[in-house]
Design a protein around this motif. Sequence first.
Motif, short mmCIF file in Angstrom:
data_model
loop_
_atom_site.label_atom_id
_atom_site.label_comp_id
_atom_site.label_asym_id
_atom_site.label_seq_id
_atom_site.Cartn_x
_atom_site.Cartn_y
_atom_site.Cartn_z
N ALA A 109 -36.25 68.43 17.93
CA ALA A 109 -35.18 67.53 17.61
C ALA A 109 -34.01 68.48 16.82
O ALA A 109 -32.71 68.34 17.20
CB ALA A 109 -35.08 66.41 16.94
N VAL A 110 -34.59 68.94 15.94
CA VAL A 110 -33.42 69.74 14.91
C VAL A 110 -32.95 71.16 15.95
O VAL A 110 -31.65 71.29 15.94
CB VAL A 110 -34.20 70.38 13.75
CG1 VAL A 110 -33.40 71.51 13.22
CG2 VAL A 110 -34.60 69.39 12.86
N VAL A 111 -33.99 71.66 16.79
CA VAL A 111 -33.25 72.64 17.37
C VAL A 111 -32.28 72.26 18.55
O VAL A 111 -31.26 72.70 18.84
CB VAL A 111 -34.68 73.40 18.15
CG1 VAL A 111 -34.01 74.42 19.38
CG2 VAL A 111 -35.44 74.03 17.22
N ALA A 112 -32.64 70.95 19.03
CA ALA A 112 -31.63 70.59 19.95
C ALA A 112 -30.16 70.32 19.40
O ALA A 112 -29.29 70.49 20.00
CB ALA A 112 -32.23 69.38 20.85
N ALA A 113 -30.43 69.69 18.15
CA ALA A 113 -29.09 69.32 17.45
C ALA A 113 -28.32 70.67 17.34
O ALA A 113 -27.15 70.72 17.14
CB ALA A 113 -29.35 68.65 16.21
N LEU A 114 -29.14 71.61 16.76
CA LEU A 114 -28.44 72.84 16.45
C LEU A 114 -27.87 73.48 17.63
O LEU A 114 -26.84 73.95 17.69
CB LEU A 114 -29.35 73.93 15.74
CG LEU A 114 -29.67 73.62 14.18
CD1 LEU A 114 -30.98 74.67 13.80
CD2 LEU A 114 -28.79 73.59 13.28
N ASN A 115 -28.41 73.39 18.75
CA ASN A 115 -28.05 73.99 20.15
C ASN A 115 -26.83 73.32 20.48
O ASN A 115 -25.64 73.88 21.02
CB ASN A 115 -28.98 74.06 21.17
CG ASN A 115 -30.04 75.29 20.85
OD1 ASN A 115 -29.92 76.01 20.24
ND2 ASN A 115 -31.31 74.81 21.55
N SER A 116 -26.51 71.78 20.20
CA SER A 116 -25.74 71.13 20.58
C SER A 116 -24.70 71.38 19.72
O SER A 116 -23.24 71.49 20.37
CB SER A 116 -25.95 69.59 20.51
OG SER A 116 -24.69 68.89 20.69
N ALA A 117 -24.86 71.71 18.56
CA ALA A 117 -23.58 71.98 17.36
C ALA A 117 -23.16 73.42 17.73
O ALA A 117 -21.80 73.59 17.87
CB ALA A 117 -24.25 71.97 16.14
N ALA A 118 -23.90 74.50 18.16
CA ALA A 118 -23.30 75.72 18.37
C ALA A 118 -22.72 75.59 19.77
O ALA A 118 -21.56 76.14 19.66
CB ALA A 118 -24.51 76.53 18.83
N GLU A 119 -22.86 74.76 20.63
CA GLU A 119 -22.08 74.76 21.94
C GLU A 119 -20.66 74.03 21.62
O GLU A 119 -19.50 74.59 22.30
CB GLU A 119 -22.95 73.92 23.01
CG GLU A 119 -24.09 74.37 23.59
CD GLU A 119 -24.82 73.51 24.52
OE1 GLU A 119 -24.16 72.43 24.69
OE2 GLU A 119 -25.92 73.89 25.13
N ARG A 120 -20.70 73.08 20.69
CA ARG A 120 -19.55 72.24 20.24
C ARG A 120 -18.64 73.43 19.48
O ARG A 120 -17.28 73.61 19.75
CB ARG A 120 -19.64 71.17 19.47
CG ARG A 120 -20.29 70.18 20.17
CD ARG A 120 -20.10 68.83 19.58
NE ARG A 120 -20.61 68.61 18.22
CZ ARG A 120 -21.91 68.33 18.02
NH1 ARG A 120 -22.80 68.06 19.06
NH2 ARG A 120 -22.25 68.35 16.65
N ILE A 121 -19.35 74.40 18.76
CA ILE A 121 -18.53 75.20 17.72
C ILE A 121 -18.04 76.33 18.91
O ILE A 121 -16.75 76.79 18.78
CB ILE A 121 -19.24 75.90 16.69
CG1 ILE A 121 -19.79 74.66 15.74
CG2 ILE A 121 -18.66 76.99 16.23
CD1 ILE A 121 -20.81 75.34 14.55
N GLU A 122 -18.73 76.61 19.70
CA GLU A 122 -18.30 77.69 20.74
C GLU A 122 -17.12 76.98 21.61
O GLU A 122 -16.10 78.02 21.93
CB GLU A 122 -19.48 78.01 21.71
CG GLU A 122 -19.02 79.01 22.95
CD GLU A 122 -19.39 80.23 22.57
OE1 GLU A 122 -19.14 81.13 23.47
OE2 GLU A 122 -20.36 80.46 21.68
N LYS A 123 -17.28 75.90 22.15
CA LYS A 123 -16.05 75.29 22.68
C LYS A 123 -14.88 75.18 21.94
O LYS A 123 -13.69 75.32 22.42
CB LYS A 123 -16.39 73.84 23.27
CG LYS A 123 -17.52 73.95 24.60
CD LYS A 123 -17.81 72.60 24.94
CE LYS A 123 -18.74 72.94 26.05
NZ LYS A 123 -19.49 71.47 26.39
N THR A 124 -14.94 74.94 20.69
CA THR A 124 -13.77 74.38 19.86
C THR A 124 -13.09 76.04 19.58
O THR A 124 -11.94 76.14 19.51
CB THR A 124 -14.37 73.82 18.47
OG1 THR A 124 -14.73 72.79 18.56
CG2 THR A 124 -13.00 73.70 17.35
N THR A 125 -13.97 77.15 19.30
CA THR A 125 -13.44 78.41 19.26
C THR A 125 -12.71 78.93 20.36
O THR A 125 -11.65 79.30 20.27
CB THR A 125 -14.50 79.26 18.85
OG1 THR A 125 -15.52 78.72 17.69
CG2 THR A 125 -14.22 80.69 18.58
#
Length: 127
Positions: A97-113
């Motif tokens: 669950a933590v890995v999935a949440a971190l991956n999701s957060a990384a994708e959101r950060i990438e899109k925001t960037t």
Amino acid sequence: MSEATSHVNVTINGRQYRMACEEGQEERLIRLADDLAARIVHLREKFGEIGDARLIVMAALMVSDELLDTQSRVTALEQERDALRQGGAAAKVVETAVVAALNSAAERIEKTTQVLNRTIGGGIAIG
């Protein structure tokens, strides 16, 4: 098919006994007899001459007491092991669950960037 039988002589409480055992178990049987004999000697030293039968019964009860204590410890350790295994399984679920949440957060950060890079300076990348 029968197992090979061996015989050993053991001395317990001053008496010799010829005992049968499986082949290869002779040394273990001798060690068991020596342990029982030592317990009887200890009890005789502690309580004096109280009769052979009573000494043997007391020694057997001591062995039985140790066996029951050991079985209780083994049961407790098995329960602890099982709890740790279950905890390990729960930890795997949390880790996933933590890995999935971190991956999701990384994708959101990438899109925001990417959005920020496009909006700042009319699409000029900032390095």
